[in-house]
Motif scaffolding. Structure first.
Motif, PDB file in Angstrom:
ATOM      1  N   GLY A  91       0.644  -1.048  -0.063  1.00  0.00           N
ATOM      2  CA  GLY A  91       0.077  -0.045  -0.058  1.00  0.00           C
ATOM      3  C   GLY A  91       0.971   1.100  -0.016  1.00  0.00           C
ATOM      4  N   GLN A  92       0.165   2.372  -0.009  1.00  0.00           N
ATOM      5  CA  GLN A  92       0.944   3.695  -0.116  1.00  0.00           C
ATOM      6  C   GLN A  92       0.367   4.541   0.949  1.00  0.00           C
ATOM      7  N   SER A  93       1.217   5.254   1.481  1.00  0.00           N
ATOM      8  CA  SER A  93       0.835   6.204   2.652  1.00  0.00           C
ATOM      9  C   SER A  93       1.814   7.646   2.389  1.00  0.00           C
ATOM     10  N   PRO A  94       1.482   8.251   1.494  1.00  0.00           N
ATOM     11  CA  PRO A  94       2.073   9.521   0.979  1.00  0.00           C
ATOM     12  C   PRO A  94       2.097  10.598   1.963  1.00  0.00           C
ATOM     13  N   LYS A  95       2.832  11.483   2.391  1.00  0.00           N
ATOM     14  CA  LYS A  95       2.519  12.727   3.280  1.00  0.00           C
ATOM     15  C   LYS A  95       2.068  13.802   2.550  1.00  0.00           C
ATOM     16  N   TYR A  96       2.397  13.782   1.246  1.00  0.00           N
ATOM     17  CA  TYR A  96       2.135  14.898   0.405  1.00  0.00           C
ATOM     18  C   TYR A  96       1.249  14.701  -0.814  1.00  0.00           C
ATOM     19  N   MET A  97       0.404  15.693  -1.069  1.00  0.00           N
ATOM     20  CA  MET A  97      -0.213  15.614  -2.447  1.00  0.00           C
ATOM     21  C   MET A  97       0.288  16.676  -3.116  1.00  0.00           C
ATOM     22  N   VAL A  98       0.709  16.563  -4.322  1.00  0.00           N
ATOM     23  CA  VAL A  98       1.627  17.464  -5.160  1.00  0.00           C
ATOM     24  C   VAL A  98       0.764  17.747  -6.454  1.00  0.00           C
ATOM     25  N   PHE A  99       0.528  19.183  -6.805  1.00  0.00           N
ATOM     26  CA  PHE A  99       0.105  19.464  -8.134  1.00  0.00           C
ATOM     27  C   PHE A  99       1.143  20.117  -8.749  1.00  0.00           C
ATOM     28  N   ALA A 100       1.570  19.676 -10.052  1.00  0.00           N
ATOM     29  CA  ALA A 100       2.530  20.062 -10.905  1.00  0.00           C
ATOM     30  C   ALA A 100       2.179  20.074 -12.193  1.00  0.00           C
ATOM     31  N   CYS A 101       3.064  20.837 -13.060  1.00  0.00           N
ATOM     32  CA  CYS A 101       2.552  21.025 -14.621  1.00  0.00           C
ATOM     33  C   CYS A 101       3.024  19.973 -15.183  1.00  0.00           C
ATOM     34  N   SER A 102       2.234  19.551 -16.353  1.00  0.00           N
ATOM     35  CA  SER A 102       2.748  18.354 -17.268  1.00  0.00           C
ATOM     36  C   SER A 102       4.146  18.753 -17.961  1.00  0.00           C
ATOM     37  N   ASP A 103       4.748  19.819 -17.956  1.00  0.00           N
ATOM     38  CA  ASP A 103       5.715  20.199 -18.584  1.00  0.00           C
ATOM     39  C   ASP A 103       6.885  19.314 -18.275  1.00  0.00           C
ATOM     40  N   SER A 104       7.587  18.777 -19.435  1.00  0.00           N
ATOM     41  CA  SER A 104       8.542  17.846 -19.339  1.00  0.00           C
ATOM     42  C   SER A 104       9.698  18.210 -18.265  1.00  0.00           C
ATOM     43  N   ARG A 105       9.874  19.587 -18.162  1.00  0.00           N
ATOM     44  CA  ARG A 105      11.284  19.741 -17.217  1.00  0.00           C
ATOM     45  C   ARG A 105      10.984  19.689 -15.880  1.00  0.00           C
ATOM     46  N   VAL A 106       9.684  19.687 -15.342  1.00  0.00           N
ATOM     47  CA  VAL A 106       9.279  19.828 -13.893  1.00  0.00           C
ATOM     48  C   VAL A 106       8.923  18.898 -13.274  1.00  0.00           C
ATOM     49  N   CYS A 107       9.342  17.653 -13.484  1.00  0.00           N
ATOM     50  CA  CYS A 107       8.751  16.602 -12.808  1.00  0.00           C
ATOM     51  C   CYS A 107       9.255  16.710 -11.162  1.00  0.00           C
ATOM     52  N   PRO A 108       8.254  16.447 -10.353  1.00  0.00           N
ATOM     53  CA  PRO A 108       8.523  16.758  -8.937  1.00  0.00           C
ATOM     54  C   PRO A 108       9.656  15.521  -8.750  1.00  0.00           C
ATOM     55  N   SER A 109       9.393  14.420  -9.197  1.00  0.00           N
ATOM     56  CA  SER A 109      10.427  13.521  -8.721  1.00  0.00           C
ATOM     57  C   SER A 109      11.919  13.852  -8.847  1.00  0.00           C
ATOM     58  N   HIS A 110      12.084  14.623  -9.928  1.00  0.00           N
ATOM     59  CA  HIS A 110      13.515  15.145  -9.983  1.00  0.00           C
ATOM     60  C   HIS A 110      13.510  16.412  -9.247  1.00  0.00           C
ATOM     61  N   VAL A 111      12.887  17.355  -9.424  1.00  0.00           N
ATOM     62  CA  VAL A 111      13.168  18.508  -8.831  1.00  0.00           C
ATOM     63  C   VAL A 111      12.960  18.508  -7.164  1.00  0.00           C
ATOM     64  N   LEU A 112      12.004  17.939  -6.812  1.00  0.00           N
ATOM     65  CA  LEU A 112      12.229  17.633  -5.155  1.00  0.00           C
ATOM     66  C   LEU A 112      12.356  16.276  -4.844  1.00  0.00           C
ATOM     67  N   ASN A 113      12.998  15.670  -5.673  1.00  0.00           N
ATOM     68  CA  ASN A 113      13.640  14.416  -5.139  1.00  0.00           C
ATOM     69  C   ASN A 113      12.593  13.461  -4.535  1.00  0.00           C
TER      70      ASN A 113
END
Lengths: 259, 290
Positions: free
Chosen positions: A80-102
């Motif tokens: 199962g998953q229990s994330p602490k955050y919900m993130v809204f990010a743009c679909s832009d290819s340059r701003v994936c939160p997995s990269h930018v906020l690790n």
């Protein structure tokens, strides 16, 4: 410049060289440079992009370097998953939160759409966003909703460029970006004489604020914020400068005081 | 011990540690231009120049002023750590690439994935910044054009008509909460009570097909089947958009389906092919990588 055919261009060059013999060396140097450039372009085009190979390589690397080196984490995640955050990010290819906020797998429930917008609560229209927020807040019980805008956003540029007067030139894009029309109005009122790029930069941040306010129209979000179990944050990733800004939306009720 | 910093030193206030007598100590801000040496706390070397938000002073001072928002300080800290890691490990080492990307993006791929925290397409499929325009919603559902506007189809339009992506990948996954909610939903005649149910009912056709052939299987196994059927439906719904259908027919856009099983880390992928002569579309080139 590109109006002449190849043959015409060569003929014109030949004519010029005959008239002005001393331009020969200049012409030779330029032709050499052009040949080298065209060679580079053609070699790049030779390597055509194969998406299947690309994702196979990506997946195999992920499995080898991440999945197999961390069986405990991935074993838990499979249950199962229990994330602490919900993130809204743009679909832009340059701003994936997995990269930018690790963000690692399991950290953040991420919704990505054009210009990271949150429409106001509606049972019918744009129900997908409402479903995501409801799932995150009521089922996953996330503690934070973070809306992250970014520089050079195509969606915001569209919002600032389109007339949005009802005569739509697109099927869906204009309808979507007009969610943040209040941000455009605010920016035009405050910075009418600024350059367009500067206005877009302001609008990118204001649009996050409009979306944060729209979050409060969802009853379960409002309840969570008032109770203190949910926090709403805004963010801005500037990839031109390599910088990140963070702020929050504070909403609450002060204690009741008899007067 | 009080220090007064002025001019350039003040502007570098984001460097919050200094060496004093050979050990690292934190600066505590006690006024707009006054600092004092505090105890060495969790020692972190921050880069000399950071554009992160200004240091807020010691934790105690911050908590005093913001007694209602206890989580804010930790949150800021955490986001800073996360961003700086990205900046140090990826952004700065490839600064030319990021500067070129800052001017324009030209991704060749668009991915539609689930919002689930475990299945980020950049992570699982290894996409680097600039490679994939990504849409994520609950249960990676794509509705047909006749259902009207959703946040997904505005993004589809942008990617296909403006960015002109050449490949569209629909990525589903196992253990999907959205599909489980769809399979759980009992009474189809009544209006769904929650927003989640209302949204996942877009996958009703996949659920009916699944129940027809696998009602003898366990609930979990039925969910696995429904997840795969739903990807097929989403892919076929892509074709209802004329600007996608035309490009697929002309060979300018290719559509792929992907199913990531997170229990055993396997990826099943296939391609949507079309017959040049007829209007038929069919699944081809199926492979499983594990």
């Amino acid at each position: 410049m590109g109006s002449q055919s190849y043959e015409d261009a060569i003929e014109a060059l030949k004519k010029l060289i005959i008239e002005k013999d001393d331009l020969k060396t200049v012409a030779a140097a330029k032709v050499e440079q052009l040949t080298a450039e065209l060679k580079k372009v053609s070699s790049l085009n030779g390597k055509s992009f194969d998406p299947v190979e690309r994702i196979k390589e990506g997946f195999v690397t992920f499995k080898k370097e991440k999945y197999e080196t961390n069986p405990a984490l991935y074993g838990e995640l499979a249950k199962g998953q229990s994330p602490k955050y919900m993130v809204f990010a743009c679909s832009d290819s340059r701003v994936c939160p997995s990269h930018v906020l690790n963000f690692q797998p399991g950290d953040a429930f991420v919704v990505r759409n054009i210009a990271n917008m949150v429409p106001p609560y509606d049972q019918v229209k744009y129900a997908g966003v409402g479903a995501a927020i409801e799932y995150a807040v009521l089922h996953l019980k996330v503690e934070n909703i973070v809306i992250i805008g970014h520089s050079a956003c195509g969606g915001i540029k569209g919002l600032m460029s389109f007339a949005l007067d009802g005569n739509n030139s697109t099927d869906f894009i204009e309808d979507w970006v007009k969610i943040c029309l209040p941000a455009k109005s605010k920016v035009l009122a405050e910075a009418e004489s600024s350059a367009f790029e500067d206005q877009c930069g302001r609008c990118e941040r204001e649009a996050v604020n409009v979306s944060l306010a729209n979050l409060l129209t969802y009853p379960f979000v409002r309840e969570g914020v008032v109770k203190g179990t949910l926090a709403l944050k805004g963010g801005y990733y500037d990839f031109v400068k390599g910088a990140f800004e963070l702020w929050e939306l504070q909403f609450g009720l002060s204690p009741i005081r008899p007067i | 011990m009080a220090l007064t910093l002025c001019g350039r030193a003040r502007r570098l206030v984001s460097a919050t540690s200094i060496y004093n007598h050979g050990c690292l100590q934190r600066l505590q801000q006690t006024g707009s231009d006054r600092f004092q040496l505090g105890e060495a706390k969790a020692i972190r070397l921050l880069p000399r120049r950071t554009n992160m938000v200004q240091e807020l002073g010691s934790r105690e001072e911050f908590m005093q002023e913001n007694i209602d928002t206890e989580t804010s300080y930790d949150f800021l800290d955490e986001m800073r750590q996360r961003f700086l890691k990205f900046k140090r490990q990826k952004y700065l080492p490839q600064i030319e690439k990021f500067q070129a990307l800052a001017i324009a993006q030209s991704p060749k791929v668009m991915v539609i994935g689930c919002a689930d925290s475990r299945v980020c397409p950049s992570y699982v499929l290894g996409f680097q910044p600039g490679e994939a325009f990504t849409i994520r919603n609950v249960a990676n559902l794509i509705t047909p054009i006749q259902n009207g506007p959703t946040e997904t189809n505005s993004a589809l339009e942008f990617a296909v008509t403006t960015l002109q992506v050449e490949n569209i990948i629909v990525m589903g996954h196992s253990n999907c909460g959205g599909i489980a909610a769809l399979m759980n939903h009992q009474n189809h005649l009544e209006q769904p009570s929650s927003l989640v149910e209302r949204w996942v009912m877009n996958g009703k056709a996949a659920k009916l097909r699944t129940q027809e052939v696998s009602s003898h299987l366990s609930f979990d196994e039925q969910c696995r089947n429904c997840e795969k059927e739903s990807i097929k439906d989403s892919v076929m719904n892509l074709i209802t958009y004329p600007w996608i259908r035309d490009r697929v027919k002309r060979g300018e856009v290719k559509i792929h389906g992907c199913y990531y099983n997170l229990s055993d880390c396997s990826l099943e992928k296939w391609r949507l092919s079309s017959d040049k002569n007829s209007n038929e579309f069919y699944v081809s080139n199926r492979e499983i990588w594990s």
